[in-house]
Design a protein around this motif. Sequence first.
Motif, PDB file in Angstrom:
ATOM      1  N   LEU A   1       0.753  -1.378   0.075  1.00  0.00           N
ATOM      2  CA  LEU A   1      -0.053  -0.129   0.012  1.00  0.00           C
ATOM      3  C   LEU A   1       0.988   1.227   0.064  1.00  0.00           C
ATOM      4  O   LEU A   1       0.615   2.108  -0.944  1.00  0.00           O
ATOM      5  CB  LEU A   1      -0.892   0.100   1.005  1.00  0.00           C
ATOM      6  CG  LEU A   1      -1.873   1.304   1.291  1.00  0.00           C
ATOM      7  CD1 LEU A   1      -2.618   1.432   0.220  1.00  0.00           C
ATOM      8  CD2 LEU A   1      -2.664   1.119   2.594  1.00  0.00           C
TER       9      LEU A   1
ATOM     10  N   THR B   1      -5.319   3.743  -2.128  1.00  0.00           N
ATOM     11  CA  THR B   1      -4.131   4.868  -1.863  1.00  0.00           C
ATOM     12  C   THR B   1      -4.474   6.149  -1.638  1.00  0.00           C
ATOM     13  O   THR B   1      -3.813   6.797  -1.058  1.00  0.00           O
ATOM     14  CB  THR B   1      -3.502   5.087  -3.403  1.00  0.00           C
ATOM     15  OG1 THR B   1      -4.550   5.636  -4.250  1.00  0.00           O
ATOM     16  CG2 THR B   1      -2.774   4.054  -3.826  1.00  0.00           C
TER      17      THR B   1
ATOM     18  N   CYS C   1      -7.801   3.599  -6.257  1.00  0.00           N
ATOM     19  CA  CYS C   1      -7.811   4.935  -5.781  1.00  0.00           C
ATOM     20  C   CYS C   1      -8.322   4.978  -4.317  1.00  0.00           C
ATOM     21  O   CYS C   1      -7.771   5.820  -3.432  1.00  0.00           O
ATOM     22  CB  CYS C   1      -8.773   5.641  -6.674  1.00  0.00           C
ATOM     23  SG  CYS C   1      -8.244   6.127  -8.276  1.00  0.00           S
TER      24      CYS C   1
ATOM     25  N   ARG D   1       1.305   8.983  -6.339  1.00  0.00           N
ATOM     26  CA  ARG D   1       1.720  10.477  -5.769  1.00  0.00           C
ATOM     27  C   ARG D   1       2.906  11.109  -6.691  1.00  0.00           C
ATOM     28  O   ARG D   1       2.554  12.152  -7.383  1.00  0.00           O
ATOM     29  CB  ARG D   1       2.040  10.691  -4.414  1.00  0.00           C
ATOM     30  CG  ARG D   1       0.925  10.460  -3.454  1.00  0.00           C
ATOM     31  CD  ARG D   1       1.376  10.972  -2.099  1.00  0.00           C
ATOM     32  NE  ARG D   1       0.073  10.871  -1.219  1.00  0.00           N
ATOM     33  CZ  ARG D   1       0.281  11.188   0.011  1.00  0.00           C
ATOM     34  NH1 ARG D   1       1.603  11.493   0.645  1.00  0.00           N
ATOM     35  NH2 ARG D   1      -0.645  11.304   0.834  1.00  0.00           N
TER      36      ARG D   1
ATOM     37  N   LEU E   1       2.284   1.561  -3.447  1.00  0.00           N
ATOM     38  CA  LEU E   1       1.193   1.953  -4.519  1.00  0.00           C
ATOM     39  C   LEU E   1       0.889   3.423  -4.420  1.00  0.00           C
ATOM     40  O   LEU E   1       0.986   4.480  -5.263  1.00  0.00           O
ATOM     41  CB  LEU E   1       0.041   1.131  -4.435  1.00  0.00           C
ATOM     42  CG  LEU E   1      -0.028  -0.072  -4.935  1.00  0.00           C
ATOM     43  CD1 LEU E   1      -1.085  -0.909  -4.415  1.00  0.00           C
ATOM     44  CD2 LEU E   1       0.035   0.072  -6.489  1.00  0.00           C
ATOM     45  N   ARG E   2       0.977   4.085  -3.030  1.00  0.00           N
ATOM     46  CA  ARG E   2       0.475   5.478  -2.684  1.00  0.00           C
ATOM     47  C   ARG E   2       1.752   6.213  -3.361  1.00  0.00           C
ATOM     48  O   ARG E   2       1.441   7.304  -3.883  1.00  0.00           O
ATOM     49  CB  ARG E   2       0.380   5.461  -1.436  1.00  0.00           C
ATOM     50  CG  ARG E   2      -0.261   6.900  -0.993  1.00  0.00           C
ATOM     51  CD  ARG E   2      -0.320   6.884   0.471  1.00  0.00           C
ATOM     52  NE  ARG E   2      -1.474   7.972   0.806  1.00  0.00           N
ATOM     53  CZ  ARG E   2      -2.226   8.198   1.791  1.00  0.00           C
ATOM     54  NH1 ARG E   2      -2.218   7.194   2.558  1.00  0.00           N
ATOM     55  NH2 ARG E   2      -3.040   9.145   1.848  1.00  0.00           N
ATOM     56  N   SER E   3       2.797   5.885  -2.932  1.00  0.00           N
ATOM     57  CA  SER E   3       4.320   6.772  -3.304  1.00  0.00           C
ATOM     58  C   SER E   3       4.368   6.863  -5.091  1.00  0.00           C
ATOM     59  O   SER E   3       4.242   7.868  -5.433  1.00  0.00           O
ATOM     60  CB  SER E   3       5.318   6.176  -2.806  1.00  0.00           C
ATOM     61  OG  SER E   3       6.271   6.783  -3.265  1.00  0.00           O
TER      62      SER E   3
END
Length: 54
Positions: free
Chosen positions: A18, A51, A48, A26, A21-23
């Motif tokens: 997670l 994240t 979406c 962004r 993926l978020r990094s």
Amino acid sequence: MPDLIPILGYADEAIIVLFVLRSVVRRTGLDTIRRHWPGSDDGFTALCRLTGLG
């Protein structure tokens, strides 16, 4: 955490995925991810939500 502890063994891996993926979302932007997304619209919506973006 070792997989000997039933829940925590998988939870730490999910948290790392997670975070990565978020990094990535962004840094590249949601439009870029959407343009290259090979999966379904439902899968993109789930990404979406996971994240916290979009």
